[in-house]
Write a protein that holds these residues in place. Structure first.
Motif, PDB file in Angstrom:
ATOM      1  N   HIS A   1      46.106 -17.984  20.457  1.00 26.61           N
ATOM      2  CA  HIS A   1      46.312 -19.347  20.937  1.00 26.61           C
ATOM      3  C   HIS A   1      44.992 -20.051  21.279  1.00 26.61           C
ATOM      4  N   PRO A   2      44.039 -20.121  20.356  1.00 28.76           N
ATOM      5  CA  PRO A   2      42.804 -20.862  20.637  1.00 28.76           C
ATOM      6  C   PRO A   2      43.038 -22.365  20.564  1.00 28.76           C
ATOM      7  N   CYS A   3      42.425 -23.111  21.470  1.00 29.07           N
ATOM      8  CA  CYS A   3      42.550 -24.570  21.528  1.00 29.07           C
ATOM      9  C   CYS A   3      41.159 -25.215  21.521  1.00 29.07           C
TER      10      CYS A   3
ATOM     11  N   TYR B   1      54.422 -22.522  10.711  1.00 26.98           N
ATOM     12  CA  TYR B   1      53.265 -22.440  11.607  1.00 26.98           C
ATOM     13  C   TYR B   1      53.200 -23.680  12.481  1.00 26.98           C
ATOM     14  N   ARG B   2      52.729 -23.482  13.703  1.00 25.44           N
ATOM     15  CA  ARG B   2      52.361 -24.631  14.543  1.00 25.44           C
ATOM     16  C   ARG B   2      50.990 -24.376  15.139  1.00 25.44           C
ATOM     17  N   MET B   3      50.152 -25.390  15.052  1.00 22.48           N
ATOM     18  CA  MET B   3      48.793 -25.322  15.575  1.00 22.48           C
ATOM     19  C   MET B   3      48.812 -25.330  17.109  1.00 22.48           C
ATOM     20  N   PRO B   4      48.150 -24.389  17.766  1.00 19.78           N
ATOM     21  CA  PRO B   4      48.052 -24.446  19.221  1.00 19.78           C
ATOM     22  C   PRO B   4      47.474 -25.783  19.702  1.00 19.78           C
ATOM     23  N   CYS B   5      48.088 -26.324  20.743  1.00 17.11           N
ATOM     24  CA  CYS B   5      47.610 -27.536  21.433  1.00 17.11           C
ATOM     25  C   CYS B   5      47.626 -28.783  20.562  1.00 17.11           C
ATOM     26  N   CYS B   6      48.448 -28.775  19.496  1.00 16.19           N
ATOM     27  CA  CYS B   6      48.469 -29.956  18.624  1.00 16.19           C
ATOM     28  C   CYS B   6      49.082 -31.172  19.302  1.00 16.19           C
ATOM     29  N   ASP B   7      49.785 -30.987  20.423  1.00 15.54           N
ATOM     30  CA  ASP B   7      50.360 -32.120  21.149  1.00 15.54           C
ATOM     31  C   ASP B   7      49.405 -32.701  22.180  1.00 15.54           C
TER      32      ASP B   7
ATOM     33  N   ILE C   1      32.826 -28.101  21.097  1.00 14.90           N
ATOM     34  CA  ILE C   1      31.405 -28.471  21.102  1.00 14.90           C
ATOM     35  C   ILE C   1      31.251 -29.974  21.309  1.00 14.90           C
ATOM     36  N   GLU C   2      31.937 -30.769  20.475  1.00 19.04           N
ATOM     37  CA  GLU C   2      31.849 -32.221  20.565  1.00 19.04           C
ATOM     38  C   GLU C   2      32.891 -32.774  21.541  1.00 19.04           C
ATOM     39  N   LYS C   3      32.681 -34.001  21.992  1.00 20.91           N
ATOM     40  CA  LYS C   3      33.647 -34.667  22.862  1.00 20.91           C
ATOM     41  C   LYS C   3      35.006 -34.708  22.176  1.00 20.91           C
ATOM     42  N   ASN C   4      36.038 -34.311  22.897  1.00 20.81           N
ATOM     43  CA  ASN C   4      37.401 -34.278  22.378  1.00 20.81           C
ATOM     44  C   ASN C   4      37.530 -33.439  21.105  1.00 20.81           C
ATOM     45  N   HIS C   5      36.554 -32.565  20.866  1.00 17.30           N
ATOM     46  CA  HIS C   5      36.581 -31.598  19.759  1.00 17.30           C
ATOM     47  C   HIS C   5      36.402 -32.231  18.391  1.00 17.30           C
TER      48      HIS C   5
ATOM     49  N   HIS D   1      31.801 -22.639  15.771  1.00 16.62           N
ATOM     50  CA  HIS D   1      31.136 -22.202  14.537  1.00 16.62           C
ATOM     51  C   HIS D   1      31.748 -20.929  13.952  1.00 16.62           C
ATOM     52  N   ASN D   2      33.022 -20.645  14.263  1.00 17.69           N
ATOM     53  CA  ASN D   2      33.578 -19.346  13.890  1.00 17.69           C
ATOM     54  C   ASN D   2      34.864 -19.524  13.085  1.00 17.69           C
ATOM     55  N   LEU D   3      34.720 -19.820  11.797  1.00 20.23           N
ATOM     56  CA  LEU D   3      35.883 -19.946  10.922  1.00 20.23           C
ATOM     57  C   LEU D   3      36.568 -18.598  10.733  1.00 20.23           C
ATOM     58  N   PHE D   4      35.807 -17.529  10.698  1.00 24.83           N
ATOM     59  CA  PHE D   4      36.384 -16.195  10.510  1.00 24.83           C
ATOM     60  C   PHE D   4      37.391 -15.870  11.608  1.00 24.83           C
ATOM     61  N   GLU D   5      37.055 -16.166  12.847  1.00 21.89           N
ATOM     62  CA  GLU D   5      37.957 -15.847  13.959  1.00 21.89           C
ATOM     63  C   GLU D   5      39.229 -16.685  13.878  1.00 21.89           C
ATOM     64  N   ALA D   6      39.099 -17.946  13.445  1.00 20.62           N
ATOM     65  CA  ALA D   6      40.279 -18.797  13.298  1.00 20.62           C
ATOM     66  C   ALA D   6      41.235 -18.204  12.263  1.00 20.62           C
ATOM     67  N   LYS D   7      40.697 -17.807  11.128  1.00 18.08           N
ATOM     68  CA  LYS D   7      41.562 -17.233  10.086  1.00 18.08           C
ATOM     69  C   LYS D   7      42.109 -15.873  10.516  1.00 18.08           C
ATOM     70  N   ARG D   8      41.338 -15.095  11.245  1.00 17.73           N
ATOM     71  CA  ARG D   8      41.817 -13.796  11.711  1.00 17.73           C
ATOM     72  C   ARG D   8      43.020 -13.955  12.640  1.00 17.73           C
TER      73      ARG D   8
END
Length: 622
Positions: free
Chosen positions: A129-131, A164-170, A604-608, A137-144
């Motif tokens: 559940h990463p948000c 699938y539902r993206m965590p925190c998409c709301d 990293i950036e404002k509001n991601h 900078h970690n695409l590998f962890e997202a896909k894992r």
């Protein structure tokens, strides 16, 4: 190995063809989403509809509701929370229908199989559940985290997860075109994949003239559902007034979620507020009138009670006369496969393109289906008068298997050309360039001589995208043919009297390419930036960026600004829209801004995200 054969699907004017049942106007770019960069937000109120009667397979049902709860880890907690809702749905329709979006659980827990036997489905919400999912900078962890959850839940006895539902998409812009390109549309290391995403949020508002004002406006005139958008965080994970499933990136069925989720509701006016249930009920009524899908996001975190969600079932039974069917994502997909796609899916068993296209062939405002693979070559057209499908043969395969080579995918570009609204298919293949035109009575008919002037635009068997696009550049309803390969840039117009393509008096800006010399996406977006009805260009590659505005009176594009980067993927007035490997860098357009979300902006950036004002770009001087 995947190879591409160039194919163009368009709508052409040809003498003697019968008049089709056209929508209010011919949208010359209604097929652009099929070959433009992946855009999860391409639909709008005017997009052709895929209504519930087209796929549900049950008379008297006007809407489907998918009650989907997120974040499951503690199975016992979810059984206790959901039981009143599950039992209420059973009393309404004899069998329950719900979905649980799940993180890391024991796949052999007998409660999971018990829920599935009752009509539930267990779906993917990542392991951790990463948000947002793409971050640091970690695409590998997202896909894992994504892949690992699919493989974990596939151990549950039964058909396996489909959605699938993206965590925190709301609550944030965690959805990204880059996710669909590099994660959803791929497979896990074990070769598994999903068919459905449900992460984009749907806002119903007064922009839809078909909806009664009392459903979308409050008594004081406030927009009923827009008020829930969390405006303090640049929320752009939104579509408006399109409550239907739609296809993203060719391989994903999107089931948009109704705004608000219970998180959005408690963020606005507190937990367990009865106004939330009232607004959900009116949203369900509106979507039933639109014959769409009501997908609800809720949680067991104290923001809403299951008994309050169950009030939607009461409303469906008493106020909507039982015209709503409550399904799980698995059941919805099964019905789409059976009743819409004749047993086929968007994805092959290996996860690749299965030759299925959901488009509005005859421009009547309803989606139709083309299935063109080794098993079926058929065009299915929906007749809204009879509420049934009619079928005609499709003339060739869109995807075929070549022994020793693998699947060979036909390249497609769709558009409208001339005054007719029916579709036509132009194919560049082993037998040369050929054209078929759709007629409601006869189906696809080959038109001799229609392709004069198109020879040499693409190299057959080159194994890459030839960069040919059909776009209605000048807003007259008829597409221009754009040769978008790097170093080309020619533009052709359809000559209705000669029934052939002729060179236009302008070309793409010399700095712009649709695909690079490898046939990979180069970072060009065609958009009407200045709202004059013509298509401008926003271009941002790893090497340069620029904005070009179309002048219909010149005609052609004039440069607003263009600049080269000092280094590959270096800084500029716009970030690169594609990476060096041709993959999406996560850009999309929303309400006057360009957004970009990827693993280098998340956390990293404002509001991601990165955000750029279109108006400010248009004011930029070269």
């Amino acid at each position: 190995m995947r190879r591409y054969l160039p194919l163009i699907c368009c709508t052409v004017w040809l003498a003697g063809l019968p008049v089709v049942h056209a929508a209010d106007r011919v949208d010359g770019n209604r097929f652009a989403h099929l070959d433009e960069p992946i855009d999860p937000y391409w639909v709008s109120r005017t997009t052709a509809r895929l209504t519930t009667p087209q796929w549900v397979g049950e008379s008297g049902v006007d809407a489907v509701a998918i009650l989907s709860i997120d974040d499951m880890r503690d199975i016992r907690k979810y059984e206790q929370f959901l039981r009143p809702l599950i039992d209420r749905i059973k009393r309404y329709q004899g069998r329950s229908g719900f979905s649980i979006l799940t993180n890391n659980v024991d796949p052999y827990d007998p409660q999971l199989a018990a829920w599935m036997a009752e009509g539930g489905s267990i779906e993917v919400h990542t392991l951790t559940h990463p948000c947002p999912l793409l971050q640091r900078h970690n695409l590998f962890e997202a896909k894992r985290s994504y892949d690992g959850c699919i493989d974990l839940l596939s151990r549950i006895p039964g058909p396996g997860p489909v959605a699938y539902r993206m965590p925190c998409c709301d609550s944030m812009n965690s959805v990204s075109p880059r996710f669909f390109d590099l994660i959803f549309n791929r497979t896990t290391p074990n070769g598994r994949f999903l068919q459905i995403d449900s992460s984009v949020f749907l806002v119903l508002d007064e922009g839809d003239p078909d909806l009664p004002r009392k459903l979308v406006l409050e008594p004081d005139g406030r927009s009923r559902f827009r008020k829930y958008i969390p405006h303090d965080r640049w929320m752009a994970n939104l579509i408006y007034n399109y409550p239907y499933p739609y296809v993203i990136g060719g391989l994903c069925l999107e089931f948009p979620c109704i705004m608000p989720s219970d998180w959005d509701a408690q963020y606005l006016h507190g937990v367990k507020n009865p106004r939330t249930v009232h607004d959900w009920s009116l949203g369900l009524k509106a979507i039933t009138q639109k014959q769409g899908v009501f997908t609800l996001v809720f949680h067991p975190h104290g923001w809403i009670e299951a008994q309050q969600v169950a009030m939607l079932v009461d409303y469906a039974e008493k106020e909507l006369a039982g015209r709503v069917r409550f399904l799980s994502f698995q059941e919805a997909l099964d019905r789409i496969r059976t009743n819409l796609l004749k047993g086929e899916s968007l994805r092959r068993p290996d996860g690749g393109d299965n030759g299925v296209r959901i488009i509005d062939v005859n421009n009547d405002g309803f989606m139709d289906v083309i299935i063109a693979n080794a098993r079926l070559k058929v065009t299915r057209v929906w007749d809204r008068r009879t509420g049934s499908w009619s079928e005609k043969t499709f003339p060739f395969e869109l995807v075929r298997y070549v022994p020793g080579t693998g699947y060979e995918q036909v390249f497609t570009a769709f558009g409208t050309v001339g005054s007719q609204a029916a579709a036509a298919v132009l194919r560049v293949g082993h037998d040369g360039i050929r054209c078929w035109v759709w007629d409601d009575n006869t189906g696809w008919s080959e038109v001799e001589g229609a392709c004069v002037g198109l020879s040499g635009l693409a190299k057959e068997g080159s194994g890459s995208d030839p960069g040919i696009r059909l776009r209605d550049v000048d807003g007259d309803g008829s597409c221009e043919l754009i040769c978008g390969r790097a170093g080309d840039g020619r533009v052709f117009r359809w000559d209705a009297s000669a029934q052939r393509w002729e060179r236009a008096g302008y070309r793409l800006p010399a700095q712009v390419a649709v695909v690079d010399d490898r046939g990979l996406p180069a970072g060009a977006y065609f958009r009407d930036l200045d709202h004059d009805g013509t298509l401008d260009i926003v271009f941002s590659s790893p090497w340069a960026c620029g904005v070009f505005v179309f002048d219909r009176f010149a005609p052609g594009w004039r440069t607003v600004f263009y600049e080269k980067r000092a280094t590959a993927m270096g800084p500029g007035r716009l970030p690169p829209f594609v990476r060096l490997d041709g993959s999406s860098n996560g850009a999309w357009f929303h309400e006057g801004f360009i957004f970009l979300q990827n693993e280098d902006t998340g956390a990293i950036e404002k509001n991601h995200v990165l955000r750029y004002s279109v108006d400010e770009l248009l004011r930029s001087a070269e």
